[in-house]
Write a protein that holds these residues in place. Sequence first.
Motif, mmCIF file in Angstrom:
data_model
loop_
_atom_site.group_PDB
_atom_site.id
_atom_site.type_symbol
_atom_site.label_atom_id
_atom_site.label_comp_id
_atom_site.label_asym_id
_atom_site.label_seq_id
_atom_site.Cartn_x
_atom_site.Cartn_y
_atom_site.Cartn_z
ATOM 1 N N LEU A 195 -44.566 -20.303 -59.486
ATOM 2 C CA LEU A 195 -45.349 -21.199 -58.636
ATOM 3 C C LEU A 195 -44.440 -21.862 -57.607
ATOM 4 N N PRO A 196 -45.012 -22.401 -56.550
ATOM 5 C CA PRO A 196 -44.183 -23.105 -55.572
ATOM 6 C C PRO A 196 -43.804 -24.519 -56.012
ATOM 7 N N THR A 197 -44.305 -24.953 -57.173
ATOM 8 C CA THR A 197 -44.055 -26.302 -57.663
ATOM 9 C C THR A 197 -43.431 -26.244 -59.052
ATOM 10 N N PRO A 198 -42.545 -27.200 -59.384
ATOM 11 C CA PRO A 198 -41.922 -27.216 -60.707
ATOM 12 C C PRO A 198 -42.728 -28.036 -61.713
ATOM 13 N N TRP A 199 -42.160 -28.178 -62.899
ATOM 14 C CA TRP A 199 -42.577 -29.054 -64.000
ATOM 15 C C TRP A 199 -43.557 -28.411 -64.980
ATOM 16 N N GLY A 200 -44.039 -27.206 -64.727
ATOM 17 C CA GLY A 200 -44.842 -26.501 -65.709
ATOM 18 C C GLY A 200 -46.030 -27.290 -66.216
ATOM 19 N N LEU A 201 -46.157 -27.391 -67.547
ATOM 20 C CA LEU A 201 -47.317 -28.050 -68.144
ATOM 21 C C LEU A 201 -47.343 -29.552 -67.882
ATOM 22 N N VAL A 202 -46.217 -30.145 -67.527
ATOM 23 C CA VAL A 202 -46.254 -31.572 -67.182
ATOM 24 C C VAL A 202 -47.126 -31.779 -65.946
ATOM 25 N N ARG A 203 -47.090 -30.831 -65.025
ATOM 26 C CA ARG A 203 -47.922 -30.911 -63.826
ATOM 27 C C ARG A 203 -49.310 -30.329 -64.054
ATOM 28 N N SER A 204 -49.385 -29.187 -64.746
ATOM 29 C CA SER A 204 -50.656 -28.467 -64.803
ATOM 30 C C SER A 204 -51.286 -28.403 -66.192
ATOM 31 N N GLY A 205 -50.691 -29.064 -67.185
ATOM 32 C CA GLY A 205 -51.248 -29.020 -68.528
ATOM 33 C C GLY A 205 -51.550 -30.374 -69.120
ATOM 34 N N VAL A 206 -50.710 -31.361 -68.856
ATOM 35 C CA VAL A 206 -50.952 -32.711 -69.362
ATOM 36 C C VAL A 206 -52.194 -33.285 -68.690
ATOM 37 N N ALA A 207 -53.046 -33.925 -69.478
ATOM 38 C CA ALA A 207 -54.291 -34.473 -68.929
ATOM 39 C C ALA A 207 -53.995 -35.484 -67.823
ATOM 40 N N PRO A 208 -54.786 -35.483 -66.746
ATOM 41 C CA PRO A 208 -54.518 -36.381 -65.615
ATOM 42 C C PRO A 208 -54.596 -37.862 -65.967
ATOM 43 N N ASP A 209 -55.309 -38.201 -67.042
ATOM 44 C CA ASP A 209 -55.403 -39.604 -67.440
ATOM 45 C C ASP A 209 -54.308 -39.989 -68.430
ATOM 46 N N HIS A 210 -53.241 -39.192 -68.490
ATOM 47 C CA HIS A 210 -52.088 -39.487 -69.336
ATOM 48 C C HIS A 210 -50.822 -39.628 -68.498
ATOM 49 N N PRO A 211 -50.764 -40.610 -67.603
ATOM 50 C CA PRO A 211 -49.607 -40.731 -66.711
ATOM 51 C C PRO A 211 -48.300 -41.026 -67.441
ATOM 52 N N LYS A 212 -48.373 -41.687 -68.611
ATOM 53 C CA LYS A 212 -47.128 -41.981 -69.331
ATOM 54 C C LYS A 212 -46.439 -40.708 -69.790
ATOM 55 N N ILE A 213 -47.232 -39.727 -70.215
ATOM 56 C CA ILE A 213 -46.643 -38.457 -70.628
ATOM 57 C C ILE A 213 -46.044 -37.738 -69.426
ATOM 58 N N LYS A 214 -46.724 -37.821 -68.297
ATOM 59 C CA LYS A 214 -46.228 -37.176 -67.083
ATOM 60 C C LYS A 214 -44.934 -37.821 -66.569
ATOM 61 N N SER A 215 -44.652 -39.051 -67.007
ATOM 62 C CA SER A 215 -43.482 -39.753 -66.486
ATOM 63 C C SER A 215 -42.169 -39.080 -66.859
ATOM 64 N N VAL A 216 -42.201 -38.121 -67.800
ATOM 65 C CA VAL A 216 -40.995 -37.377 -68.123
ATOM 66 C C VAL A 216 -40.490 -36.600 -66.900
ATOM 67 N N SER A 217 -41.358 -36.399 -65.922
ATOM 68 C CA SER A 217 -40.938 -35.696 -64.705
ATOM 69 C C SER A 217 -39.818 -36.439 -63.985
ATOM 70 N N ALA A 218 -39.684 -37.746 -64.223
ATOM 71 C CA ALA A 218 -38.583 -38.497 -63.608
ATOM 72 C C ALA A 218 -37.231 -37.969 -64.094
ATOM 73 N N GLN A 219 -37.168 -37.547 -65.365
ATOM 74 C CA GLN A 219 -35.938 -36.940 -65.875
ATOM 75 C C GLN A 219 -35.656 -35.617 -65.170
ATOM 76 N N PHE A 220 -36.726 -34.856 -64.936
ATOM 77 C CA PHE A 220 -36.550 -33.567 -64.266
ATOM 78 C C PHE A 220 -36.093 -33.770 -62.821
ATOM 79 N N GLU A 221 -36.640 -34.799 -62.168
ATOM 80 C CA GLU A 221 -36.223 -35.093 -60.794
ATOM 81 C C GLU A 221 -34.741 -35.447 -60.737
ATOM 82 N N LYS A 222 -34.281 -36.176 -61.730
ATOM 83 C CA LYS A 222 -32.861 -36.537 -61.782
ATOM 84 C C LYS A 222 -31.995 -35.293 -61.919
ATOM 85 N N THR A 223 -32.403 -34.372 -62.772
ATOM 86 C CA THR A 223 -31.667 -33.116 -62.922
ATOM 87 C C THR A 223 -31.646 -32.341 -61.610
ATOM 88 N N ALA A 224 -32.796 -32.308 -60.918
ATOM 89 C CA ALA A 224 -32.906 -31.541 -59.679
ATOM 90 C C ALA A 224 -32.049 -32.108 -58.560
#
Length: 478
Positions: free
Chosen positions: A42-71
């Motif tokens: 895909l043209p976007t990263p984060w896998g299931l954090v972006r396209s699998g975690v329910a949209p009303d679960h922003p706390k779970i999605k916040s792990v993407s901040a760790q991925f951004e740091k790595t990137a």
Amino acid sequence: MRPYHVAIVGAGPSGFFAAASLLKFADSTADADVRVDMLEMLPTPWGLVRSGVAPDHPKIKSVSAQFEKTALDPRFRFFGNIMVGDHVRPAELADRYDAVIYALGAQSDRPLGIPGEDLPGSVAAVDFVGWYNAHPHFKKMTPDLSTGRAVILGNGNVALDVARILLSDPDVLATTDIADHALQPLRDRGVEEVLIVGRRGPLQAAFTTLELRELGDLEALGVVDVIVDPADPAHITEDDIEAAGKTVRNNIKVLRGYAERRPRGAKRRIVFRFRTSPIEIKGDRKVESILLGRNELVDDKGRIVATDTGEREEVSAQLVVRAVGYRSVALPGLPFDDDTGTIPHHQGRIDGRRNEYVVGWIKRGPSGVIGTNKKDSQDTVDTLIADLRGAKLADVGPQHSEELMQWLLRRQPTLITDDHWKLIDEHERSAAQTSGRPRVKLTTWPKCCASATAHHLGTRWRANSVDPHHPKRPCQLV
């Protein structure tokens, strides 16, 4: 000593955890350096954090901040819109990189094996979740949410997510990053009952307690009634509860609470049906009903199994969501165990391969939560590092990283780089500023990549990545 060049195929949590472990190893080892290239279809990263975690679960999605740091690490590069097995082959990656880690996840669903499973209106949970999460592969889905009953087959968190999205207040969902194309069908609020079907009992359900309690939040708001047959938790003895794990014990407590409450007469309902299996999905050219069979639970050498009693019930439904488990798919050029849906390996190293490894669901099967992938990835990286320490590396020059990029660009001229992704990210976030949402996801980007220019919300993307002489120049909004 020259750097280790490692490719990671897949930009989901397990891939990013593996990248972080590799970079941490380099930071803590005086004589080691690592370069990490992450390849994503895909043209976007984060896998299931972006396209699998329910949209009303922003706390779970916040792990993407760790991925951004790595990137942000200069030793890390993201390359999107490139398909391993199509644009490049596994053997070619293994030849050009010192090691290749496959973090492919589970992209398909487990089949039910019953008549009518393929009728329109019978959809895999992986597809339905991708549809409301703006995964570009599922934008054109048109699930029938116009009326009546939806049946969800499965007793895991994905089943609860789908039920919650179907019946939540659309105005609340409109504050999330849910796909715009899903909001209108959900606003019509045609689905009045969601039936959650599990073949075994409450003790065997795979829910987490937090997800189960969230349904009670909807109930407290008067949005839904949550219906549990009092007989289901009543069959559970104190010895059963004592022998169960903490999560199961808490789940039983929540389910007993639902069973004890009288319905408040809400217009919408979530109904749990345990010890029940789908027998056949029926309909003339589309789903119209589902035939359910009643089960008896039997102890088979310490394992509780569901056996068919022969009792049947047919209920009307216009939507059946199959949430009985995800499944990985084989990648041409790599071994695959069709029984387990995994790539055979030893301590993360693919069987029979010199420098190819696996992490995440393609390694162990679709189990665990996002955090489970952290140790899983570290274990594989430990094996990889030990192998590299004892390996004779290919003789490559100081420009090898640039040569790898040029090779990838030749294979996929519309390659998405870190800079392109940053621009997509900025656009999605800025588009959401006036509405208070975290982002408004683009869903037509693969078409944009294929044609180099595309229109989205009146904006034209100019993809300079098609020019191999300027591989680091981002596409521009004009």
